[in-house]
Design an enzyme around this catalytic site. Structure first.
Site, PDB file in Angstrom:
ATOM      1  N   ASP A  40      -4.849  -8.164  -4.357  1.00 54.03           N
ATOM      2  CA  ASP A  40      -3.773  -8.710  -3.533  1.00 54.03           C
ATOM      3  C   ASP A  40      -2.416  -8.512  -4.212  1.00 54.03           C
ATOM      4  O   ASP A  40      -2.194  -9.019  -5.312  1.00 54.03           O
ATOM      5  CB  ASP A  40      -4.036 -10.206  -3.328  1.00 54.03           C
ATOM      6  CG  ASP A  40      -3.349 -10.776  -2.104  1.00 54.03           C
ATOM      7  OD1 ASP A  40      -2.324 -10.205  -1.694  1.00 54.03           O
ATOM      8  OD2 ASP A  40      -3.828 -11.776  -1.574  1.00 54.03           O
ATOM      9  N   ASP A  41      -1.527  -7.770  -3.563  1.00 54.97           N
ATOM     10  CA  ASP A  41      -0.161  -7.529  -4.057  1.00 54.97           C
ATOM     11  C   ASP A  41      -0.128  -6.660  -5.314  1.00 54.97           C
ATOM     12  O   ASP A  41       0.832  -6.713  -6.089  1.00 54.97           O
ATOM     13  CB  ASP A  41       0.572  -8.846  -4.340  1.00 54.97           C
ATOM     14  CG  ASP A  41       1.010  -9.564  -3.072  1.00 54.97           C
ATOM     15  OD1 ASP A  41       0.573  -9.157  -1.974  1.00 54.97           O
ATOM     16  OD2 ASP A  41       1.772 -10.543  -3.160  1.00 54.97           O
ATOM     17  N   CYS A  78      -0.281  -9.060   3.805  1.00 54.55           N
ATOM     18  CA  CYS A  78      -1.649  -9.602   3.731  1.00 54.55           C
ATOM     19  C   CYS A  78      -2.440  -9.595   5.034  1.00 54.55           C
ATOM     20  O   CYS A  78      -3.416  -8.861   5.181  1.00 54.55           O
ATOM     21  CB  CYS A  78      -1.596 -11.025   3.199  1.00 54.55           C
ATOM     22  SG  CYS A  78      -0.740 -11.207   1.627  1.00 54.55           S
ATOM     23  N   ARG A  82      -5.578  -7.139   6.404  1.00 52.44           N
ATOM     24  CA  ARG A  82      -6.967  -7.580   6.496  1.00 52.44           C
ATOM     25  C   ARG A  82      -7.518  -7.446   7.910  1.00 52.44           C
ATOM     26  O   ARG A  82      -8.708  -7.164   8.100  1.00 52.44           O
ATOM     27  CB  ARG A  82      -7.081  -9.023   5.996  1.00 52.44           C
ATOM     28  CG  ARG A  82      -7.023  -9.082   4.484  1.00 52.44           C
ATOM     29  CD  ARG A  82      -6.762 -10.468   3.931  1.00 52.44           C
ATOM     30  NE  ARG A  82      -6.879 -10.448   2.475  1.00 52.44           N
ATOM     31  CZ  ARG A  82      -5.960  -9.937   1.651  1.00 52.44           C
ATOM     32  NH1 ARG A  82      -4.844  -9.427   2.143  1.00 52.44           N
ATOM     33  NH2 ARG A  82      -6.153  -9.927   0.344  1.00 52.44           N
ATOM     34  N   LYS A 135     -10.730 -13.976  -0.437  1.00 54.41           N
ATOM     35  CA  LYS A 135      -9.695 -14.328   0.530  1.00 54.41           C
ATOM     36  C   LYS A 135     -10.035 -13.814   1.928  1.00 54.41           C
ATOM     37  O   LYS A 135     -10.405 -12.666   2.095  1.00 54.41           O
ATOM     38  CB  LYS A 135      -8.358 -13.750   0.055  1.00 54.41           C
ATOM     39  CG  LYS A 135      -7.185 -13.957   0.989  1.00 54.41           C
ATOM     40  CD  LYS A 135      -5.907 -13.460   0.331  1.00 54.41           C
ATOM     41  CE  LYS A 135      -4.715 -13.447   1.268  1.00 54.41           C
ATOM     42  NZ  LYS A 135      -3.465 -13.032   0.593  1.00 54.41           N
ATOM     43  N   HIS A 137      -8.009 -14.966   5.437  1.00 59.36           N
ATOM     44  CA  HIS A 137      -6.636 -14.805   5.932  1.00 59.36           C
ATOM     45  C   HIS A 137      -6.513 -14.085   7.274  1.00 59.36           C
ATOM     46  O   HIS A 137      -5.502 -13.445   7.563  1.00 59.36           O
ATOM     47  CB  HIS A 137      -5.778 -14.095   4.877  1.00 59.36           C
ATOM     48  CG  HIS A 137      -4.309 -14.409   5.017  1.00 59.36           C
ATOM     49  ND1 HIS A 137      -3.302 -13.618   4.474  1.00 59.36           N
ATOM     50  CD2 HIS A 137      -3.671 -15.430   5.641  1.00 59.36           C
ATOM     51  CE1 HIS A 137      -2.130 -14.137   4.745  1.00 59.36           C
ATOM     52  NE2 HIS A 137      -2.322 -15.240   5.453  1.00 59.36           N
ATOM     53  N   HIS A 225      -1.678 -11.855  -6.784  1.00 60.87           N
ATOM     54  CA  HIS A 225      -0.761 -12.571  -5.891  1.00 60.87           C
ATOM     55  C   HIS A 225      -0.257 -13.850  -6.568  1.00 60.87           C
ATOM     56  O   HIS A 225      -0.980 -14.485  -7.331  1.00 60.87           O
ATOM     57  CB  HIS A 225      -1.540 -12.933  -4.618  1.00 60.87           C
ATOM     58  CG  HIS A 225      -0.716 -13.471  -3.490  1.00 60.87           C
ATOM     59  ND1 HIS A 225      -0.182 -14.747  -3.494  1.00 60.87           N
ATOM     60  CD2 HIS A 225      -0.367 -12.924  -2.295  1.00 60.87           C
ATOM     61  CE1 HIS A 225       0.457 -14.956  -2.358  1.00 60.87           C
ATOM     62  NE2 HIS A 225       0.361 -13.868  -1.609  1.00 60.87           N
ATOM     63  N   ASP A 331      -4.062  -4.593  -0.926  1.00 60.12           N
ATOM     64  CA  ASP A 331      -3.669  -4.911   0.455  1.00 60.12           C
ATOM     65  C   ASP A 331      -2.245  -4.486   0.793  1.00 60.12           C
ATOM     66  O   ASP A 331      -1.895  -4.356   1.967  1.00 60.12           O
ATOM     67  CB  ASP A 331      -3.868  -6.393   0.758  1.00 60.12           C
ATOM     68  CG  ASP A 331      -2.926  -7.309  -0.009  1.00 60.12           C
ATOM     69  OD1 ASP A 331      -2.376  -6.886  -1.043  1.00 60.12           O
ATOM     70  OD2 ASP A 331      -2.752  -8.461   0.421  1.00 60.12           O
ATOM     71  N   ASN A 332      -1.400  -4.307  -0.202  1.00 61.26           N
ATOM     72  CA  ASN A 332      -0.023  -3.848   0.030  1.00 61.26           C
ATOM     73  C   ASN A 332       0.605  -3.530  -1.316  1.00 61.26           C
ATOM     74  O   ASN A 332      -0.015  -3.720  -2.364  1.00 61.26           O
ATOM     75  CB  ASN A 332       0.818  -4.895   0.778  1.00 61.26           C
ATOM     76  CG  ASN A 332       0.638  -6.312   0.295  1.00 61.26           C
ATOM     77  OD1 ASN A 332       0.071  -7.148   0.999  1.00 61.26           O
ATOM     78  ND2 ASN A 332       1.112  -6.606  -0.905  1.00 61.26           N
ATOM     79  N   LYS A 378       6.447  -4.618  -0.744  1.00 61.75           N
ATOM     80  CA  LYS A 378       5.636  -5.314   0.251  1.00 61.75           C
ATOM     81  C   LYS A 378       6.478  -5.696   1.476  1.00 61.75           C
ATOM     82  O   LYS A 378       7.635  -6.071   1.348  1.00 61.75           O
ATOM     83  CB  LYS A 378       5.057  -6.583  -0.391  1.00 61.75           C
ATOM     84  CG  LYS A 378       4.301  -7.528   0.524  1.00 61.75           C
ATOM     85  CD  LYS A 378       3.812  -8.728  -0.265  1.00 61.75           C
ATOM     86  CE  LYS A 378       3.109  -9.757   0.606  1.00 61.75           C
ATOM     87  NZ  LYS A 378       2.593 -10.898  -0.184  1.00 61.75           N
TER      88      LYS A 378
END
Length: 551
Positions: A40-41, A78, A82, A135, A137, A225, A331-332, A378
């Protein structure tokens, strides 16, 4: 009960028994297991095999023994990422066109719709055990939780972010709220969430090994993240490493990327971010605070890699390592700027940065390094926002050591998994018409038959909070809200997006713009000004004058 009904029930029971006997006689299902790991991130250059100094030996080994893509795309933030990943749809088509909040339209309802099947649902129907740890989300209401959308086992958190240490024990705030198989629980004292996400996945694999089924495991880490929190022993590994500052570190990573073959020396590199203060101009006492931030960030990535090592050991112990596909993505891009209408500042700091109760995030100067060699961050559709590492490892089918162009997207992963699993993707379920899959299987690229995805001339599209982009061949148009003017880049020579050639190529802009608006109409995209919430999530804010980091 009528005789015909009794006969029908008897026939069904007999068929079921015979099917079970046939399955038992034929032995275990030999189709490949599939593991999807998402972080994540994490920026494009944040692991060793993509140029980083952060210690990621397990990921680096997967890369050396597998395949890496130079170009793999996500949706820049995010929840929309997903939504595409889990369903194989563009996020609007899946119902998460903005975020996991309801803006009152089907494309923006904030949770996955029934017309978009999850890979849990499709693979479970195909005979796989479906496991998820981490996660979610893509839907806060319990009717949209993982166990309701195709997963046999789930442990993790439902919303978009979580602390990594229990806060209640220290009197610093609420406990870390989690869910396991529809039951609300808390993170135990003295546990670290990254470790717990992995340990639960390993438990699920132990349980699953007692069946004859293959498995699908979606391992969705929340690291790195915000808030940045890590084991002090991991942070200590990087003490002093970042005293060189972001300018020198970015140069180091770029040089390493070129040596690895990840960055093409002929490609233009993104211009230096003018909002990032030159390291030489940062006062000494502030430098120490900035260094600490990056030490924590590196420690979080390091810990993820350690846990991937534990996962690989478990696969080997179970005898399943040779028949398992592992895919790793982010994710990004790393997060620059600020996350909302006000600056992303610490909400609570009741201890040193990195510990339970502290609240800091990477911030733009280090995110500028993480996204090397790309531009922006992001939530932006320039390459830094939508580009991620992509590693795939599968000893039986993937030749080791490959680096290819790839040009894959999240929408391609579901059809890839269904291809490998020999799973049928239905046209309808219980009378509901199912959205067709827009992506392409990556198997031809993974197995060496091609170096990039063949889309048959179909572009890749993006829209989120008014930020838009289209990629078709070497061309990419992009615009950043609130401006609606298209920029045009030739990504064959300028993936750094340094030279806008829109004025010199109006016909190409018109063609790609037309493609975009036709896609937007059939996908349910609405002009952002018509649905913009009062408090935008992830929207860029006017940057105040740079102030020292607060710890």
């Amino acid at each position: 009960m009528k005789t015909s009904a009794l006969l029908a029930l008897g026939l069904m029971a007999f068929t079921g028994v015979m099917a079970q006997k046939k399955a038992a006689k034929s032995g275990p299902d030999q189709r490949p297991n599939i593991i999807l790991i998402m972080v994540d991130d994490l920026g494009y250059s944040d692991i060793g095999s993509y140029g980083s100094e952060i210690k990621t030996p397990n990921l680096d080994q997967l890369a050396a023994e597998g395949i890496r893509f130079r170009e793999f795309y996500n949706n820049s933030i995010c929840a929309p990422t997903r939504a595409s990943l889990i369903t194989g749809q563009y996020p609007h088509k899946a119902g998460v066109g903005y975020f996991n909040v309801n803006l009152g339209l089907p494309a923006y309802q904030g949770y996955l719709n029934k017309e978009s099947l999850t890979f849990g649902e499709v693979l479970r129907n195909a005979g796989y055990s479906t496991l998820l740890s981490g996660k979610w989300h893509v839907g806060n209401d319990s009717v949209a939780w993982p166990n309701q959308r195709g997963f046999d086992r789930f442990y993790g958190f439902i919303n978009g972010a979580s602390n990594y240490f229990d806060l209640g024990k220290y009197g610093k705030g609420p406990a870390v709220e989690l869910v396991e198989n529809n039951k609300r629980i808390n993170l135990p004292p003295d546990k670290y969430l990254t470790d717990e996400i992995t340990d639960h996945a390993l438990t699920y694999l132990d349980e699953q090994s007692k069946t004859a089924k293959p498995f699908f495991l979606y391992l969705a880490f929340n690291a790195p993240h915000w808030p940045l929190q890590a084991h002090e022993a991991d942070i200590a590994k990087y003490k002093g490493r970042y005293s060189i500052g972001w300018d020198s570190l970015r140069a180091e990573r770029l040089q390493r990327q070129k040596a690895l073959g990840i960055a093409d020396p002929k490609q233009a590199v993104a211009a230096r971010d003018k909002d990032v203060t030159p390291w030489d101009n940062v006062p000494y006492d502030e430098k120490l605070l900035w260094e600490r931030k990056m030490e924590i960030y590196a420690a979080m990535v390091d810990r993820v890699d350690q846990n991937i090592g534990k996962l690989r050991e478990k696969l080997k112990a179970l005898g399943k390592d040779e028949n398992t596909l592992i895919v790793f993505i982010s994710d990004n891009g790393a997060q620059g700027g600020y996350a909302g209408s006000s600056p992303r500042r610490p909400q609570r700091n009741t201890g040193p940065a990195g510990t339970a109760g502290s609240y800091v995030y990477q911030d733009q100067p280090w995110a500028y390094v993480s996204n090397t060699p790309h531009s922006a961050y992001k939530n932006n559709m320039h390459e830094g926002g939508i580009s991620a590492p992509f590693i795939a490892w599968f000893p039986k089918q993937i030749k080791g050591g490959q680096i290819v162009k790839g040009t894959g997207h999240l929408i391609d992963l579901a059809p890839t998994f269904y291809d490998i699993a020999k799973a049928t993707y239905p046209a309808s379920v219980k009378g509901i018409a199912i959205n067709p899959l827009p992506g392409k299987s990556l198997v031809p690229v993974l197995t060496g038959k091609s170096t990039e995805v063949d889309r048959g001339g179909e572009p890749i599209f993006w829209e989120r909070a008014g930020n838009r982009a289209v990629r078709k061949g070497k061309w990419k148009i992009v615009s950043t809200y609130p401006a609606y003017k298209w920029e045009l880049y030739d990504l064959e020579t300028d993936r750094g997006e340094t030279t806008d050639v829109a004025a010199a190529n109006p016909n190409i802009v018109d063609q790609l713009s037309g493609d975009y608006f036709r896609w937007a109409e059939r996908t349910g995209v609405v002009e952002y000004d018509k649905i913009k919430p009062a408090n935008p999530i992830g929207a860029p804010a006017e940057r105040p004058k740079r102030t020292p980091p607060t710890f």
